[in-house]
Write a protein that holds these residues in place. Sequence first.
Motif, PDB file in Angstrom:
ATOM      1  N   ALA A  77       0.820  -1.214   0.000  1.00  0.00           N
ATOM      2  CA  ALA A  77       0.000   0.000   0.000  1.00  0.00           C
ATOM      3  C   ALA A  77       0.857   1.269   0.000  1.00  0.00           C
ATOM      4  CB  ALA A  77      -0.927  -0.002   1.216  1.00  0.00           C
ATOM      5  N   GLY A  78       2.176   1.101   0.122  1.00  0.00           N
ATOM      6  CA  GLY A  78       3.076   2.249   0.116  1.00  0.00           C
ATOM      7  C   GLY A  78       3.306   2.857   1.474  1.00  0.00           C
ATOM      8  N   ASP A  79       2.775   2.249   2.532  1.00  0.00           N
ATOM      9  CA  ASP A  79       2.931   2.788   3.881  1.00  0.00           C
ATOM     10  C   ASP A  79       4.378   2.668   4.357  1.00  0.00           C
ATOM     11  OD1 ASP A  79       0.222   3.139   3.780  1.00  0.00           O
ATOM     12  OD2 ASP A  79      -0.257   1.459   5.112  1.00  0.00           O
ATOM     13  N   GLY A  80       4.872   3.709   4.970  1.00  0.00           N
ATOM     14  CA  GLY A  80       6.190   3.679   5.586  1.00  0.00           C
ATOM     15  C   GLY A  80       7.348   3.794   4.615  1.00  0.00           C
ATOM     16  N   LEU A  81       7.078   4.203   3.384  1.00  0.00           N
ATOM     17  CA  LEU A  81       8.160   4.348   2.407  1.00  0.00           C
ATOM     18  C   LEU A  81       8.447   5.823   2.160  1.00  0.00           C
ATOM     19  CD1 LEU A  81       7.459   1.673  -0.347  1.00  0.00           C
ATOM     20  CD2 LEU A  81       9.232   1.667   1.395  1.00  0.00           C
ATOM     21  N   ALA A  82       9.610   6.271   2.611  1.00  0.00           N
ATOM     22  CA  ALA A  82       9.993   7.658   2.383  1.00  0.00           C
ATOM     23  C   ALA A  82      10.651   7.824   1.012  1.00  0.00           C
ATOM     24  CB  ALA A  82      10.957   8.112   3.479  1.00  0.00           C
ATOM     25  N   ASP A  83      11.253   6.759   0.494  1.00  0.00           N
ATOM     26  CA  ASP A  83      11.959   6.813  -0.788  1.00  0.00           C
ATOM     27  C   ASP A  83      10.935   6.909  -1.927  1.00  0.00           C
ATOM     28  OD1 ASP A  83      13.280   6.232  -3.171  1.00  0.00           O
ATOM     29  OD2 ASP A  83      14.659   4.828  -2.225  1.00  0.00           O
ATOM     30  N   PRO A  84      10.890   8.043  -2.624  1.00  0.00           N
ATOM     31  CA  PRO A  84       9.891   8.202  -3.684  1.00  0.00           C
ATOM     32  C   PRO A  84      10.083   7.217  -4.846  1.00  0.00           C
ATOM     33  CG  PRO A  84      11.278  10.172  -3.509  1.00  0.00           C
ATOM     34  CD  PRO A  84      11.691   9.238  -2.417  1.00  0.00           C
ATOM     35  N   ALA A  85      11.318   6.821  -5.120  1.00  0.00           N
ATOM     36  CA  ALA A  85      11.561   5.871  -6.207  1.00  0.00           C
ATOM     37  C   ALA A  85      10.982   4.499  -5.867  1.00  0.00           C
ATOM     38  CB  ALA A  85      13.064   5.759  -6.494  1.00  0.00           C
ATOM     39  N   LEU A  86      11.178   4.053  -4.621  1.00  0.00           N
ATOM     40  CA  LEU A  86      10.602   2.772  -4.202  1.00  0.00           C
ATOM     41  C   LEU A  86       9.084   2.840  -4.169  1.00  0.00           C
ATOM     42  CD1 LEU A  86      12.888   1.401  -1.347  1.00  0.00           C
ATOM     43  CD2 LEU A  86      12.420   0.345  -3.548  1.00  0.00           C
ATOM     44  N   ARG A  87       8.568   3.940  -3.668  1.00  0.00           N
ATOM     45  CA  ARG A  87       7.111   4.099  -3.614  1.00  0.00           C
ATOM     46  C   ARG A  87       6.525   4.039  -5.031  1.00  0.00           C
ATOM     47  NH1 ARG A  87       3.396   6.924   0.142  1.00  0.00           N
ATOM     48  NH2 ARG A  87       5.217   7.020   1.469  1.00  0.00           N
ATOM     49  N   ALA A  88       7.153   4.725  -5.964  1.00  0.00           N
ATOM     50  CA  ALA A  88       6.674   4.725  -7.348  1.00  0.00           C
ATOM     51  C   ALA A  88       6.784   3.331  -7.964  1.00  0.00           C
ATOM     52  CB  ALA A  88       7.470   5.738  -8.178  1.00  0.00           C
ATOM     53  N   ALA A  89       7.866   2.623  -7.656  1.00  0.00           N
ATOM     54  CA  ALA A  89       8.073   1.287  -8.221  1.00  0.00           C
ATOM     55  C   ALA A  89       7.050   0.283  -7.712  1.00  0.00           C
ATOM     56  CB  ALA A  89       9.490   0.802  -7.916  1.00  0.00           C
ATOM     57  N   LEU A  90       6.500   0.540  -6.527  1.00  0.00           N
ATOM     58  CA  LEU A  90       5.539  -0.396  -5.948  1.00  0.00           C
ATOM     59  C   LEU A  90       4.085  -0.005  -6.239  1.00  0.00           C
ATOM     60  CD1 LEU A  90       7.265  -1.202  -2.552  1.00  0.00           C
ATOM     61  CD2 LEU A  90       7.128  -2.635  -4.602  1.00  0.00           C
ATOM     62  N   GLN A  91       3.878   1.088  -6.943  1.00  0.00           N
ATOM     63  CA  GLN A  91       2.510   1.472  -7.298  1.00  0.00           C
ATOM     64  C   GLN A  91       2.010   0.601  -8.441  1.00  0.00           C
ATOM     65  OE1 GLN A  91       2.510   5.665  -8.138  1.00  0.00           O
ATOM     66  NE2 GLN A  91       2.370   6.206  -5.978  1.00  0.00           N
ATOM     67  N   GLY A  92       0.720   0.376  -8.455  1.00  0.00           N
ATOM     68  CA  GLY A  92       0.116  -0.356  -9.560  1.00  0.00           C
ATOM     69  C   GLY A  92       0.437  -1.838  -9.577  1.00  0.00           C
TER      70      GLY A  92
END
Length: 121
Positions: free
Chosen positions: A55-70
């Motif tokens: 769900a993207g919770d607890g991820l400060a790294d925007p690249a990791l957050r973007a990679a885990l979307q969708g």
Amino acid sequence: MATESADAPSPASTAPAAWRCWLALLRRHFTPGVLPRGGLRRALQRQPDPCALAAGDGLADPALRAALQGLDWDQADRDLEALLAAGATLVPHDSPDYPPQLAQAPAAPLALFVRGDLDAL
């Protein structure tokens, strides 16, 4: 001859909820060029709950957050059905069933797919 009730849970509904999250994350992990090398492992160190991570919770790294979307949840559902149909168990790296000696390896797998007796691990 017994018939299944319409109210009977599907096999996937009896599996731990986290398995679906793990399967979605592992699919993304093994998709070439999406996550940086070791990205999922690092993300799991910051957020050990696979469903929260998905769900993207607890991820400060925007690249990791973007990679885990969708994440492909339909594929995760199909993977879960296949896993259960094969009579396999998902054993994440943080499970008490994960072999301790394997966990010490520098490149230990994030999860194991096991058929048979978990005690034999």
